[in-house]
Write a protein that holds these residues in place. Structure first.
Motif, PDB file in Angstrom:
ATOM      1  N   GLY A   1      24.925  36.340   3.296  1.00  0.00           N
ATOM      2  CA  GLY A   1      25.908  37.375   3.563  1.00  0.00           C
ATOM      3  C   GLY A   1      26.830  37.007   4.710  1.00  0.00           C
ATOM      4  N   GLY A   2      27.781  37.864   4.941  1.00  0.00           N
ATOM      5  CA  GLY A   2      28.685  37.692   6.072  1.00  0.00           C
ATOM      6  C   GLY A   2      29.838  36.751   5.798  1.00  0.00           C
ATOM      7  N   ARG A   3      30.616  36.547   6.844  1.00  0.00           N
ATOM      8  CA  ARG A   3      31.793  35.674   6.753  1.00  0.00           C
ATOM      9  C   ARG A   3      31.359  34.262   6.369  1.00  0.00           C
ATOM     10  NH1 ARG A   3      36.987  36.081   8.370  1.00  0.00           N
ATOM     11  NH2 ARG A   3      38.039  34.198   9.078  1.00  0.00           N
ATOM     12  N   GLY A   4      32.003  33.699   5.352  1.00  0.00           N
ATOM     13  CA  GLY A   4      31.649  32.361   4.885  1.00  0.00           C
ATOM     14  C   GLY A   4      30.440  32.340   3.970  1.00  0.00           C
ATOM     15  N   GLY A   5      29.906  33.522   3.676  1.00  0.00           N
ATOM     16  CA  GLY A   5      28.733  33.599   2.818  1.00  0.00           C
ATOM     17  C   GLY A   5      29.101  33.512   1.345  1.00  0.00           C
ATOM     18  N   GLY A   6      28.113  33.701   0.529  1.00  0.00           N
ATOM     19  CA  GLY A   6      28.319  33.665  -0.911  1.00  0.00           C
ATOM     20  C   GLY A   6      27.094  33.131  -1.613  1.00  0.00           C
ATOM     21  N   TRP A   7      27.289  32.751  -2.857  1.00  0.00           N
ATOM     22  CA  TRP A   7      26.215  32.241  -3.709  1.00  0.00           C
ATOM     23  C   TRP A   7      26.315  30.729  -3.813  1.00  0.00           C
ATOM     24  CZ3 TRP A   7      22.691  35.686  -5.461  1.00  0.00           C
ATOM     25  CH2 TRP A   7      23.048  37.032  -5.459  1.00  0.00           C
ATOM     26  N   LYS A   8      25.161  30.059  -3.815  1.00  0.00           N
ATOM     27  CA  LYS A   8      25.146  28.614  -4.051  1.00  0.00           C
ATOM     28  C   LYS A   8      23.879  28.236  -4.795  1.00  0.00           C
ATOM     29  CE  LYS A   8      22.984  26.738   0.063  1.00  0.00           C
ATOM     30  NZ  LYS A   8      23.076  25.726   1.082  1.00  0.00           N
ATOM     31  N   LEU A   9      23.941  27.104  -5.454  1.00  0.00           N
ATOM     32  CA  LEU A   9      22.787  26.601  -6.197  1.00  0.00           C
ATOM     33  C   LEU A   9      21.709  26.150  -5.224  1.00  0.00           C
ATOM     34  CD1 LEU A   9      24.650  24.429  -8.863  1.00  0.00           C
ATOM     35  CD2 LEU A   9      23.611  26.677  -9.201  1.00  0.00           C
ATOM     36  N   THR A  10      20.453  26.303  -5.629  1.00  0.00           N
ATOM     37  CA  THR A  10      19.343  25.858  -4.785  1.00  0.00           C
ATOM     38  C   THR A  10      18.939  24.416  -5.063  1.00  0.00           C
ATOM     39  OG1 THR A  10      17.708  26.671  -6.361  1.00  0.00           O
ATOM     40  CG2 THR A  10      18.375  28.175  -4.581  1.00  0.00           C
ATOM     41  N   ARG A  11      19.418  23.874  -6.179  1.00  0.00           N
ATOM     42  CA  ARG A  11      19.089  22.494  -6.533  1.00  0.00           C
ATOM     43  C   ARG A  11      20.224  21.918  -7.370  1.00  0.00           C
ATOM     44  NH1 ARG A  11      14.639  25.637  -9.539  1.00  0.00           N
ATOM     45  NH2 ARG A  11      15.552  25.713 -11.574  1.00  0.00           N
ATOM     46  N   PRO A  12      20.247  20.605  -7.546  1.00  0.00           N
ATOM     47  CA  PRO A  12      21.336  19.972  -8.312  1.00  0.00           C
ATOM     48  C   PRO A  12      21.323  20.380  -9.783  1.00  0.00           C
ATOM     49  CG  PRO A  12      19.996  18.322  -7.150  1.00  0.00           C
ATOM     50  CD  PRO A  12      19.304  19.636  -6.997  1.00  0.00           C
ATOM     51  N   LEU A  13      22.480  20.215 -10.412  1.00  0.00           N
ATOM     52  CA  LEU A  13      22.628  20.579 -11.824  1.00  0.00           C
ATOM     53  C   LEU A  13      21.650  19.852 -12.733  1.00  0.00           C
ATOM     54  CD1 LEU A  13      26.525  20.737 -12.201  1.00  0.00           C
ATOM     55  CD2 LEU A  13      24.926  22.652 -12.021  1.00  0.00           C
ATOM     56  N   ASP A  14      21.269  18.631 -12.384  1.00  0.00           N
ATOM     57  CA  ASP A  14      20.356  17.888 -13.257  1.00  0.00           C
ATOM     58  C   ASP A  14      18.906  18.368 -13.150  1.00  0.00           C
ATOM     59  OD1 ASP A  14      19.830  16.815 -10.749  1.00  0.00           O
ATOM     60  OD2 ASP A  14      19.941  14.731 -11.409  1.00  0.00           O
TER      61      ASP A  14
ATOM     62  N   TYR B   1      16.875  24.193 -25.388  1.00  0.00           N
ATOM     63  CA  TYR B   1      17.272  24.713 -24.076  1.00  0.00           C
ATOM     64  C   TYR B   1      16.564  23.963 -22.948  1.00  0.00           C
ATOM     65  CZ  TYR B   1      19.688  28.958 -25.833  1.00  0.00           C
ATOM     66  OH  TYR B   1      20.555  29.851 -26.412  1.00  0.00           O
ATOM     67  N   ALA B   2      15.284  23.666 -23.145  1.00  0.00           N
ATOM     68  CA  ALA B   2      14.514  22.961 -22.113  1.00  0.00           C
ATOM     69  C   ALA B   2      14.987  21.522 -21.933  1.00  0.00           C
ATOM     70  CB  ALA B   2      13.025  22.985 -22.463  1.00  0.00           C
ATOM     71  N   ALA B   3      15.544  20.935 -22.988  1.00  0.00           N
ATOM     72  CA  ALA B   3      15.986  19.541 -22.945  1.00  0.00           C
ATOM     73  C   ALA B   3      17.427  19.387 -22.447  1.00  0.00           C
ATOM     74  CB  ALA B   3      15.862  18.917 -24.338  1.00  0.00           C
ATOM     75  N   THR B   4      18.100  20.500 -22.197  1.00  0.00           N
ATOM     76  CA  THR B   4      19.505  20.440 -21.798  1.00  0.00           C
ATOM     77  C   THR B   4      19.671  20.906 -20.365  1.00  0.00           C
ATOM     78  OG1 THR B   4      20.123  20.949 -24.080  1.00  0.00           O
ATOM     79  CG2 THR B   4      21.846  21.169 -22.411  1.00  0.00           C
ATOM     80  N   THR B   5      20.195  20.028 -19.523  1.00  0.00           N
ATOM     81  CA  THR B   5      20.437  20.392 -18.129  1.00  0.00           C
ATOM     82  C   THR B   5      21.879  20.848 -17.935  1.00  0.00           C
ATOM     83  OG1 THR B   5      21.158  18.191 -17.423  1.00  0.00           O
ATOM     84  CG2 THR B   5      18.765  18.649 -17.349  1.00  0.00           C
ATOM     85  N   LEU B   6      22.104  21.524 -16.843  1.00  0.00           N
ATOM     86  CA  LEU B   6      23.458  21.945 -16.523  1.00  0.00           C
ATOM     87  C   LEU B   6      24.333  20.734 -16.214  1.00  0.00           C
ATOM     88  CD1 LEU B   6      21.965  24.640 -16.519  1.00  0.00           C
ATOM     89  CD2 LEU B   6      23.372  25.319 -14.597  1.00  0.00           C
ATOM     90  N   ALA B   7      23.739  19.645 -15.734  1.00  0.00           N
ATOM     91  CA  ALA B   7      24.500  18.420 -15.512  1.00  0.00           C
ATOM     92  C   ALA B   7      25.041  17.867 -16.829  1.00  0.00           C
ATOM     93  CB  ALA B   7      23.629  17.368 -14.824  1.00  0.00           C
ATOM     94  N   GLN B   8      24.262  17.967 -17.885  1.00  0.00           N
ATOM     95  CA  GLN B   8      24.744  17.511 -19.195  1.00  0.00           C
ATOM     96  C   GLN B   8      25.915  18.354 -19.676  1.00  0.00           C
ATOM     97  OE1 GLN B   8      20.742  17.887 -20.840  1.00  0.00           O
ATOM     98  NE2 GLN B   8      20.850  15.752 -21.524  1.00  0.00           N
ATOM     99  N   ILE B   9      25.857  19.652 -19.413  1.00  0.00           N
ATOM    100  CA  ILE B   9      26.985  20.517 -19.776  1.00  0.00           C
ATOM    101  C   ILE B   9      28.220  20.120 -18.963  1.00  0.00           C
ATOM    102  CG2 ILE B   9      27.882  22.888 -19.732  1.00  0.00           C
ATOM    103  CD1 ILE B   9      24.945  23.793 -20.221  1.00  0.00           C
ATOM    104  N   GLY B  10      28.028  19.877 -17.665  1.00  0.00           N
ATOM    105  CA  GLY B  10      29.130  19.461 -16.817  1.00  0.00           C
ATOM    106  C   GLY B  10      29.735  18.136 -17.270  1.00  0.00           C
ATOM    107  N   SER B  11      28.885  17.200 -17.639  1.00  0.00           N
ATOM    108  CA  SER B  11      29.374  15.899 -18.124  1.00  0.00           C
ATOM    109  C   SER B  11      30.164  16.057 -19.420  1.00  0.00           C
ATOM    110  CB  SER B  11      28.217  14.940 -18.363  1.00  0.00           C
ATOM    111  OG  SER B  11      27.625  14.571 -17.147  1.00  0.00           O
ATOM    112  N   ALA B  12      29.652  16.897 -20.307  1.00  0.00           N
ATOM    113  CA  ALA B  12      30.355  17.138 -21.575  1.00  0.00           C
ATOM    114  C   ALA B  12      31.719  17.777 -21.312  1.00  0.00           C
ATOM    115  CB  ALA B  12      29.514  18.025 -22.488  1.00  0.00           C
ATOM    116  N   ALA B  13      31.777  18.663 -20.338  1.00  0.00           N
ATOM    117  CA  ALA B  13      33.049  19.317 -20.012  1.00  0.00           C
ATOM    118  C   ALA B  13      34.046  18.321 -19.434  1.00  0.00           C
ATOM    119  CB  ALA B  13      32.817  20.447 -19.012  1.00  0.00           C
ATOM    120  N   LEU B  14      33.561  17.390 -18.646  1.00  0.00           N
ATOM    121  CA  LEU B  14      34.454  16.401 -18.035  1.00  0.00           C
ATOM    122  C   LEU B  14      34.900  15.347 -19.039  1.00  0.00           C
ATOM    123  CD1 LEU B  14      32.677  15.935 -14.587  1.00  0.00           C
ATOM    124  CD2 LEU B  14      34.708  17.319 -15.115  1.00  0.00           C
ATOM    125  N   ASP B  15      34.115  15.148 -20.108  1.00  0.00           N
ATOM    126  CA  ASP B  15      34.472  14.156 -21.140  1.00  0.00           C
ATOM    127  C   ASP B  15      35.540  14.676 -22.090  1.00  0.00           C
ATOM    128  OD1 ASP B  15      32.732  12.298 -20.144  1.00  0.00           O
ATOM    129  OD2 ASP B  15      31.134  12.762 -21.568  1.00  0.00           O
TER     130      ASP B  15
END
Length: 139
Positions: free
Chosen positions: A57-70, A123-137
């Motif tokens: 919370g507070g100034r500069g606060g917000g939501w962030k991931l707790t671990r990498p996309l992969d 779903y278990a075999a697909t990481t968010l990093a794979q989605i990100g890579s597909a989006a960048l491709d």
């Protein structure tokens, strides 16, 4: 029948957060999703309870991931949003003593259970990093 688009919407937000590498406010995410920040906070609260995001919370606060996309799978996000089965078998309970209704329900339930198992596996075999890579491709 209205469909639940939270999974797709949260995958969209989480991948953006991971690719951008920073914090996002509920207000900013609400703008991205064209929804109210209160809805964002409620939904991300479920993800926080499952260790996917954290908030400050507070100034500069917000939501962030707790671990990498992969290290986050589509199944992780799905389970954070919805407990229980992903697919609901549309069975009938109008005549529970009827053997035809019971047999029909068994067929439907078996088919949905098989589809659920395949969906969970995908779903278990697909990481968010794979989605990100597909989006960048995409060009």
């Amino acid at each position: 029948m209205r469909t639940d688009g939270r999974l797709a919407r949260m995958l969209h937000v989480l991948v953006h957060m991971g690719l951008l590498g920073g914090r996002e406010t509920s207000e900013r995410i609400g703008q991205m999703l064209n929804t109210n920040p209160v809805v964002v906070r409620r939904t991300l609260g479920s993800l926080r309870e499952h260790g996917i995001v954290e908030s400050e919370g507070g100034r500069g606060g917000g939501w962030k991931l707790t671990r990498p996309l992969d290290e986050i799978t589509v199944l992780d996000v799905q389970r954070a949003l919805t407990a229980g089965s992903i697919l609901t078998a549309p069975t009938s309970e109008d005549h529970p003593s009827c053997p035809v209704e019971r047999a029909s329900n068994r067929v439907i339930e078996a088919a949905h259970a098989a589809a659920e198992a395949q969906l969970v596996e995908a779903y278990a075999a697909t990481t968010l990093a794979q989605i990100g890579s597909a989006a960048l491709d995409v060009t």
